[in-house]
Structures are given as structure tokens and as C-alpha cells.
Design a protein around this motif. Sequence first.
Motif, PDB file in Angstrom:
ATOM      1  N   LYS A  65      -3.548   0.858  11.323  1.00  0.00           N
ATOM      2  CA  LYS A  65      -2.598   1.473  12.250  1.00  0.00           C
ATOM      3  C   LYS A  65      -1.156   1.073  11.965  1.00  0.00           C
ATOM      4  CE  LYS A  65      -4.624  -0.014  16.055  1.00  0.00           C
ATOM      5  NZ  LYS A  65      -5.821  -0.665  15.483  1.00  0.00           N
ATOM      6  N   SER A 100       1.404  -8.316  10.529  1.00  0.00           N
ATOM      7  CA  SER A 100       1.201  -8.769  11.903  1.00  0.00           C
ATOM      8  C   SER A 100       1.626 -10.220  12.027  1.00  0.00           C
ATOM      9  CB  SER A 100      -0.272  -8.626  12.286  1.00  0.00           C
ATOM     10  OG  SER A 100      -0.569  -9.322  13.479  1.00  0.00           O
ATOM     11  N   LEU A 146     -11.359  -1.793  11.313  1.00  0.00           N
ATOM     12  CA  LEU A 146     -10.151  -0.980  11.114  1.00  0.00           C
ATOM     13  C   LEU A 146      -9.228  -1.559  10.053  1.00  0.00           C
ATOM     14  CD1 LEU A 146      -9.329  -0.118  14.834  1.00  0.00           C
ATOM     15  CD2 LEU A 146     -10.198   1.448  13.088  1.00  0.00           C
ATOM     16  N   ASP A 147      -9.743  -2.468   9.239  1.00  0.00           N
ATOM     17  CA  ASP A 147      -8.907  -3.161   8.261  1.00  0.00           C
ATOM     18  C   ASP A 147      -8.897  -2.491   6.898  1.00  0.00           C
ATOM     19  OD1 ASP A 147      -8.095  -5.189   9.948  1.00  0.00           O
ATOM     20  OD2 ASP A 147      -9.730  -6.542   9.371  1.00  0.00           O
ATOM     21  N   ASP A 186      -4.321  -4.057   9.414  1.00  0.00           N
ATOM     22  CA  ASP A 186      -4.860  -2.987  10.245  1.00  0.00           C
ATOM     23  C   ASP A 186      -4.296  -1.648   9.769  1.00  0.00           C
ATOM     24  OD1 ASP A 186      -5.133  -1.096  12.521  1.00  0.00           O
ATOM     25  OD2 ASP A 186      -5.821  -2.855  13.623  1.00  0.00           O
TER      26      ASP A 186
END
Length: 334
Positions: free
Chosen positions: A111, A95, A34-35, A109
Amino acid sequence: MAIPTTNRAVVATASGPVDVLTDTELDVPTPGPLDLLVEVRAVSVNPVDVKLRGGALPGGDGPQVLGYDAAGVVLAVGDQVSAYAVGDEVYYAGSISRPGSNQQFQLVDEKVAGRKPASLDFAEAAALPLTTITAWETLFERWRLGADSTGTLLVMGAAGGVGSIMVQLARQLTGLTVIAAVGRPESREWVRELGAHHVVDRTDLLAEVTAIVPRGVDFVLSPFSAGMVETYTQVMALGGSVVAIDEPEGVDTLPLKWKSQGWHWEFMFSRVIHDPESTAHRELLDEVSRLVDAGTLRSTLGTRLSPIDAATLQEAHRLLESSATIGKVVLAAG
């Protein structure tokens, strides 16, 4: 796009003064499912960067890559990425559990990354993510305010990073009366341009705020809370509410009880830590991009430096330590 083999980075070799920030070369990381692999074009420096470098490196002793805010271009994506493609321009706050943005190529990510506002360059965009998420969550999640909300908001440190976007969000997206507290004359024009209805001197806070709103303010944003609880108790109305974004040691909130006032905390990484599947930060940053491109919000970039290297980061950290900055300090790639 071809993936380079060398990743220029700045690491903190240990906790300590600014000269622990050192240039180095790292391997280019490989994206997980998901990166996004992002070529970082600009980063901004936040007080948390200075705090971590000075004595609280997140992973113990260095060397570590610090930095949160960034804007750049997607060079590669993981095999489960659905929101972005190679070549997309993104911005994000990253993050607390991964290497930071002070490197040429960073994994993030999908997201937590938003689409960079098209009307901003990379440096202007990099000024926004962390502080904007903080201010947005404070207004709309901690206080649960909205477009029809009224009352008075006192923004402490209004010329700083969080304050500069909080003034805009409150003025543009709520019905609040915004009172900006600043400490220097040069900050007054800045916060007025951002939309503050009133500007007060933080050194004479109680008298100046009371002159504007005798009953007291309803909401206070507090980026510097040590020794301020008694003052907030006096300056707030019955049932008023503080949201603090710093980490004051031994803060005693009991004085707020006398007027049934509240104290809340805002930590923008809480959602990332405790709800890692959430796409709320991506959606928030995408909405902010739309607001910026519509002319509703503007970048909070105050000082632009270049390039992204150890010497320039050392200069940026010194500027933040001086407490003399207005808006955000941003480094653009050379």
C-alpha cells in the motif's frame, strides 16, 4: 526469481557517531500477506536517518536497520498482494515501524510502494519518495492548493531534499510564484533549474523577499524552524501560513497571531500510522512516476555513492551533517 538465503545489511549497533553503522548479515525476511519482498537497488539518506543514528533509535538500543527511501525489484509477494508481481520495479519511503532500507532484501507493504518511474534508474528514483510525499502533502493537503491557486511561496532550504521537489511541484502544478531561499552561491543555479521564479539569500531574507513582494508571501515551507518564528511573521502577508517539517524544541508561535497567520505541521508518516489501510501514498507515488516520465518533474539526486555498505553510509551521513549537500545523497548497489 530464486530467493537468496543471505541478506547483507548495515545496522546501527547503538546511537552515536557514524562509526556505529556496521556491516552484518541477516536472514532474508518472509513476506506477510500484503508484503513485497524487494531486492533493494538504491537508497537515499534523509536528515531523519542522521537524527535517529545520532541519538533517537526508534526501537531503543541497537542493532537496528535504518533507512527509509529505496528503489528496487520485487522478488516475492504475500498471498494477498494484488498491486504488484514478481519482477516489478518499485520505489517507496517505507515505514517507521519496520526494519529500514539499508539492507539487501526488505519487506514493504504494497500500500505504500509506487511503481518506479521508467525513465529513471534506481538511484534517481530512490531520491524521491520521502521528500516528495512531504512536499506533496504540504501543498495539496495542508494548504489545499491546486492548479488554479495563486500567491507567493517561500521555500526555505530550497536546495535540500524537500525544497528541491517542492520548488518543482509548486512551479509545475500550481500558479504560485516560487521564491527559493538558499545559503550558498552553488545552490542558486540548482534551484533556478528546478523552476524557482526568484532566488534569495537566506541570510538577508527579510530585505530580499520584501523587495520582491512588499506585502509579504502567502506560504512558507520551513525545514529549519528554530528561531525563525519572528522572521516568518515579518516576511509573511496578513493571514499567511507556515508549514514546518522539522521538530524545533519549544517553538513559540504566538507572534503569528498579530497578523492572523497560521502554523501547520507536516509529518509524512501520519497517514501510515493513523490510516494504515490507506493506499494514498501508493497512488501519490504512481502519479509522481507519471509526471516524471512525462518530463514534468525530475529526480532530485545530487550526490551518487556506491556501494550500499557501512563505509559508504558513514560517508553519506557525514555529508548530511556538513549541511553542504545539494539535492539528495543516494547510494546505489554495487
